[in-house]
Write a protein that holds these residues in place. Structure first.
Motif, PDB file in Angstrom:
ATOM      1  N   UNK A 120       0.811  -1.212   0.000  1.00 40.42           N
ATOM      2  CA  UNK A 120       0.000   0.000   0.000  1.00 40.42           C
ATOM      3  C   UNK A 120       0.849   1.269   0.000  1.00 40.42           C
ATOM      4  N   UNK A 121       1.899   1.273   0.817  1.00 41.89           N
ATOM      5  CA  UNK A 121       2.794   2.436   0.857  1.00 41.89           C
ATOM      6  C   UNK A 121       3.494   2.620  -0.492  1.00 41.89           C
ATOM      7  N   UNK A 122       3.940   1.512  -1.077  1.00 36.26           N
ATOM      8  CA  UNK A 122       4.581   1.579  -2.396  1.00 36.26           C
ATOM      9  C   UNK A 122       3.610   2.095  -3.451  1.00 36.26           C
ATOM     10  N   UNK A 123       2.350   1.665  -3.364  1.00 32.06           N
ATOM     11  CA  UNK A 123       1.340   2.133  -4.308  1.00 32.06           C
ATOM     12  C   UNK A 123       1.105   3.631  -4.204  1.00 32.06           C
ATOM     13  N   UNK A 124       1.102   4.160  -2.973  1.00 36.53           N
ATOM     14  CA  UNK A 124       0.923   5.607  -2.799  1.00 36.53           C
ATOM     15  C   UNK A 124       2.104   6.379  -3.378  1.00 36.53           C
ATOM     16  N   UNK A 125       3.320   5.858  -3.159  1.00 33.78           N
ATOM     17  CA  UNK A 125       4.498   6.503  -3.741  1.00 33.78           C
ATOM     18  C   UNK A 125       4.452   6.446  -5.269  1.00 33.78           C
ATOM     19  N   UNK A 126       3.954   5.337  -5.802  1.00 31.05           N
ATOM     20  CA  UNK A 126       3.808   5.204  -7.252  1.00 31.05           C
ATOM     21  C   UNK A 126       2.807   6.223  -7.792  1.00 31.05           C
ATOM     22  N   UNK A 127       1.691   6.413  -7.079  1.00 30.11           N
ATOM     23  CA  UNK A 127       0.705   7.407  -7.501  1.00 30.11           C
ATOM     24  C   UNK A 127       1.298   8.814  -7.495  1.00 30.11           C
ATOM     25  N   UNK A 128       2.111   9.106  -6.466  1.00 29.56           N
ATOM     26  CA  UNK A 128       2.729  10.432  -6.392  1.00 29.56           C
ATOM     27  C   UNK A 128       3.675  10.655  -7.567  1.00 29.56           C
ATOM     28  N   UNK A 129       4.487   9.649  -7.887  1.00 22.20           N
ATOM     29  CA  UNK A 129       5.410   9.776  -9.017  1.00 22.20           C
ATOM     30  C   UNK A 129       4.656   9.893 -10.338  1.00 22.20           C
ATOM     31  N   UNK A 130       3.596   9.093 -10.492  1.00 19.72           N
ATOM     32  CA  UNK A 130       2.799   9.159 -11.716  1.00 19.72           C
ATOM     33  C   UNK A 130       2.116  10.521 -11.840  1.00 19.72           C
ATOM     34  N   UNK A 131       1.638  11.064 -10.714  1.00 18.57           N
ATOM     35  CA  UNK A 131       1.017  12.383 -10.725  1.00 18.57           C
ATOM     36  C   UNK A 131       1.986  13.463 -11.163  1.00 18.57           C
ATOM     37  N   UNK A 132       3.224  13.363 -10.695  1.00 21.79           N
ATOM     38  CA  UNK A 132       4.239  14.343 -11.107  1.00 21.79           C
ATOM     39  C   UNK A 132       4.466  14.264 -12.617  1.00 21.79           C
ATOM     40  N   UNK A 133       4.586  13.053 -13.144  1.00 25.59           N
ATOM     41  CA  UNK A 133       4.852  12.889 -14.573  1.00 25.59           C
ATOM     42  C   UNK A 133       3.695  13.384 -15.433  1.00 25.59           C
ATOM     43  N   UNK A 134       2.450  13.093 -15.002  1.00 29.12           N
ATOM     44  CA  UNK A 134       1.286  13.558 -15.763  1.00 29.12           C
ATOM     45  C   UNK A 134       1.228  15.088 -15.758  1.00 29.12           C
ATOM     46  N   UNK A 135       1.476  15.676 -14.582  1.00 30.22           N
ATOM     47  CA  UNK A 135       1.474  17.137 -14.472  1.00 30.22           C
ATOM     48  C   UNK A 135       2.551  17.752 -15.357  1.00 30.22           C
ATOM     49  N   UNK A 136       3.729  17.159 -15.331  1.00 26.78           N
ATOM     50  CA  UNK A 136       4.839  17.666 -16.139  1.00 26.78           C
ATOM     51  C   UNK A 136       4.524  17.557 -17.628  1.00 26.78           C
ATOM     52  N   UNK A 137       3.920  16.442 -18.029  1.00 28.12           N
ATOM     53  CA  UNK A 137       3.646  16.207 -19.444  1.00 28.12           C
ATOM     54  C   UNK A 137       2.639  17.205 -19.993  1.00 28.12           C
ATOM     55  N   UNK A 138       1.607  17.519 -19.204  1.00 25.29           N
ATOM     56  CA  UNK A 138       0.531  18.366 -19.701  1.00 25.29           C
ATOM     57  C   UNK A 138       0.709  19.846 -19.353  1.00 25.29           C
TER      58      UNK A 138
END
Length: 684
Positions: free
Chosen positions: A41-59
């Motif tokens: 669960x903790x790893x999944x939350x960190x993954x969501x945070x990293x994915x959120x950064x990448x999506x924000x950066x891309x758009x």
């Protein structure tokens, strides 16, 4: 490190986290291990945070291949669509333009990007509307950073909305060439809100109360009087003037009373859900789908949906889900002050309010209602306090009494106002309700003003660093754990962190006490300089500075609050110079100031070379475009820094700066480099 440089390592980290999450998830299911499940669960939350950064950066619009970045050929015209609400001011209107094409060197080219367009208003008629396609003459300019310390960062504010350019049109240098709204639903919503706004204005007998009602009911803050905003900010009740979770909560409470207990029965739960969905959706629609209302509506609808579908509801998970979906829609909500304060307030009410309510059990309905209001107000203020102190540098002493009155009266005003809007098509009824609404709002204003007349209504000049703010939230978390677990260890940790916070404040206070600062502020068409020693500040400014009260409010005050100044004085140049700053009138009509071993020559008239040679100033502050014979003055200015302030025109600044640079004289242009902040050695 720049965002572009971080994209690759964050991508690699996201890939690693994804592999790790899948591996831990597989092991936790295979071994039925709670420990491995928690790690997954903790790893999944960190993954969501990293994915959120990448999506924000891309758009982010700056990463798009076609944008408004400067090139060798300047833009002469551009075409764009009005893509946001229209902000109205007495002398101008502004909005966001989504650029579609630009004209460079006589050729039209496709483009992407947003421009904050402000147009001088020559008449009451709105010059454009949402969805209008405009052909604009001129080139947008990059938004400038703040030119004074601690000043509001407008560039960062616009960047959160993907806007990096702005343009001001002093005249009708545009025409409408079409109508293509990017969001039809938003266009209809804005149209309905504008219609209701016209009906509200017609029903309100007072323009002043109309401005408050428009903000309270429809989220239109363009007509809020400045003195009312300042008064409610000082009393800690500014939130009642903005459409937010408070108003949605009032609507939810009233609807629950109207629907009654029968709506919770098995056969009527769907009916209740559909009614709430329709009414909440309609309210969000007439407020032009503002972010604050969507945030609150989403949270309440998630609660009702969970109850309707017979799911176990955890209010904290619901709050987190609302935050997740809102950030999925717009990740930049996370750094908006309103978003932060709203969720912290709700979190405080959910956690601390029941604890406070258990301390007392009033017998009457009115007493219970007032007690709950008081507990909710304290809980919300408690969890938002560190952030409020960090952003606004003040604490309203009478916030409890102010909030009980403001929330109660504004709730009544909200109900009356919504009835007014719903029945605005009837004759006479809106007029009567308009008088009732005006009376309620006036009572709220007078109550707020009465509280502000009490002794010491506001503690000002509070300064917190980012680290101190985090430490305060650490204290708040430990306090919450102590209330929940009733274990002495949490109180001991609370005491330890409190000592850490105290030591940080003492260290910061000692550092500020040793401050000796000379500051020359960048003020448009005015001169202002400050002499700061420890916690004392002395401002010297010309009469042009004081003609606009916003100069002190938005330029001087934020810096002085950040420095934690407790004793401040202001004086006018040419009329009075304080005794703490020795001054001398020179033969050529200019004035010499001395402070902490520094000589500042205020130059408003042509300089005499011989006088300048004798004085040998550290700084030469040039104001009001005096004639400077640079060639003749150059020998006497070798060890002097020439400062050009905001009273000089741009052509004058460019011409003088060019001559000074050619002569090898140090020149500091406030319009280009911002305020001059010089730290001076402490004098014993």
């Amino acid at each position: 490190m720049q965002a572009n440089e971080l994209a690759l390592p964050v991508s690699l980290l996201a890939g690693l986290l994804l592999v790790l999450y899948l591996f831990l998830y597989y092991l936790s299911r295979k071994n039925k291990s709670v420990h491995l499940n928690n790690l997954a669960g903790i790893t999944g939350m960190l993954l969501l945070a990293a994915a959120g950064y990448l999506v924000t950066h891309t758009f982010t619009s700056r990463q798009q291949p076609v944008n408004l970045a400067p090139s060798n050929d300047a833009i002469s015209h551009y075409v764009g669509v009005v893509d946001d609400y229209i902000t109205q001011k007495p002398t101008s209107v502004s909005s966001i333009i989504q650029v579609k094409a630009v004209k460079r060197a006589g050729t039209w080219q496709p483009a992407a990007g947003k421009v904050r367009l402000t147009i001088k208003r020559a008449q009451e008629i709105m010059p454009f509307r949402y969805g209008a396609v405009l052909l604009v003459k001129g080139a947008p300019e990059p938004v400038k950073p703040p030119l004074n310390p601690a000043q509001f960062d407008y560039r960062r504010y616009l960047a959160n909305s993907q806007v990096y350019y702005q343009q001001y049109l002093p005249g009708p240098w545009f025409i409408q060439v079409g109508y293509e709204p990017g969001n039809r639903l938003k266009a209809w919503s804005i149209g309905v809100r504008n219609y209701l706004d016209d009906r509200l204005r017609a029903a309100m007998p007072s323009e002043r109360e109309y401005g408050v009602a428009a903000a309270l009911l429809l989220g239109i803050k363009d007509f809020l009087p400045e003195d009312i905003k300042a008064a409610y900010s000082q009393s800690g009740t500014m939130h009642v003037l903005a459409v937010s979770g408070l108003h949605v909560g009032v609507i939810f409470y009233v609807l629950n009373l109207l629907l009654g207990k029968w709506s919770r029965q098995r056969g009527f739960k769907w009916f209740r859900f559909l009614v709430l969905l329709g009414i909440f959706g309609s309210y969000a629609f007439v407020t032009a789908l503002s972010a604050s209302v969507l945030r609150a509506v989403g949270m309440f609808l998630l609660l009702v949906a969970a109850e309707t579908f017979r799911r176990q509801t955890n209010i904290y998970n619901t709050l987190a889900a609302a935050a997740f979906f809102l950030l999925l829609y717009n990740p930049y909500f996370l750094i908006e002050v309103g978003f932060q304060l709203s969720f912290l307030a709700v979190l405080g009410i959910l956690y601390f309010s029941p604890i406070f309510e258990s301390w007392l059990a009033p017998e009457t309905y009115v007493a219970r209602f007032l007690w709950k209001m008081l507990c909710a107000s304290v809980a919300a203020q408690l969890t938002t306090l560190p952030l409020t102190l960090y952003y606004f540098h003040q604490f309203p002493v009478y916030f409890l009494a102010a909030n009980v009155v403001a929330i109660t009266v504004s709730s009544g005003a909200l109900v009356v106002g919504l009835l007014l809007l719903a029945l605005s098509w009837l004759p006479m009824v809106p007029v009567f309700l308009g008088w009732v609404l005006t009376g309620l709002l006036r009572f709220m204003h007078e109550s707020n003003a009465w509280l502000l007349q009490a002794p010491f209504p506001v503690i000002e000049g509070i300064s917190l660093t980012t680290l101190q703010t985090w430490v305060l939230y650490g204290l708040l978390g430990l306090l919450g754990l102590f209330f929940a677990r009733k274990k002495l260890i949490y109180f001991s940790l609370f005491a330890g962190v409190f000592l850490l916070f105290s030591s940080l404040k003492i260290k910061a206070t000692n550092q500020r006490q040793a401050n000796q600062l000379l500051v020359v502020y960048q003020v448009p068409r005015a001169t202002a300089l400050a002499f700061i020693s420890g916690h004392q500040g002395q401002l010297l400014a010309d009469s042009a500075f004081y003609t606009n009260p916003k100069n002190h409010q938005y330029i001087i005050q934020p810096h002085w609050q950040e420095l934690g100044l407790t004793v401040t004085h202001t004086d006018t140049l040419g009329k009075k110079i304080p005794e703490t700053i020795p001054a001398m009138q020179l033969p050529d009509g200019n004035q010499l100031l001395q402070w902490q071993g520094v000589k500042i020559l205020l130059c408003r008239r042509p300089l005499d070379a011989q006088t300048l040679q004798k004085v040998k100033p550290t700084y030469l502050l040039v104001s009001n475009r005096p004639y400077l014979a640079v060639d003749a003055l150059a020998p006497a200015l070798k060890n002097t820094t020439v400062i050009l302030d905001g009273t000089n025109s741009r052509p004058y600044q460019q011409r003088v700066e060019q001559k000074l640079t050619k002569a090898g004289i140090n020149c500091y242009n406030l319009n280009k480099s911002g305020a001059l902040v010089q730290l001076l050695p402490l004098k014993n």
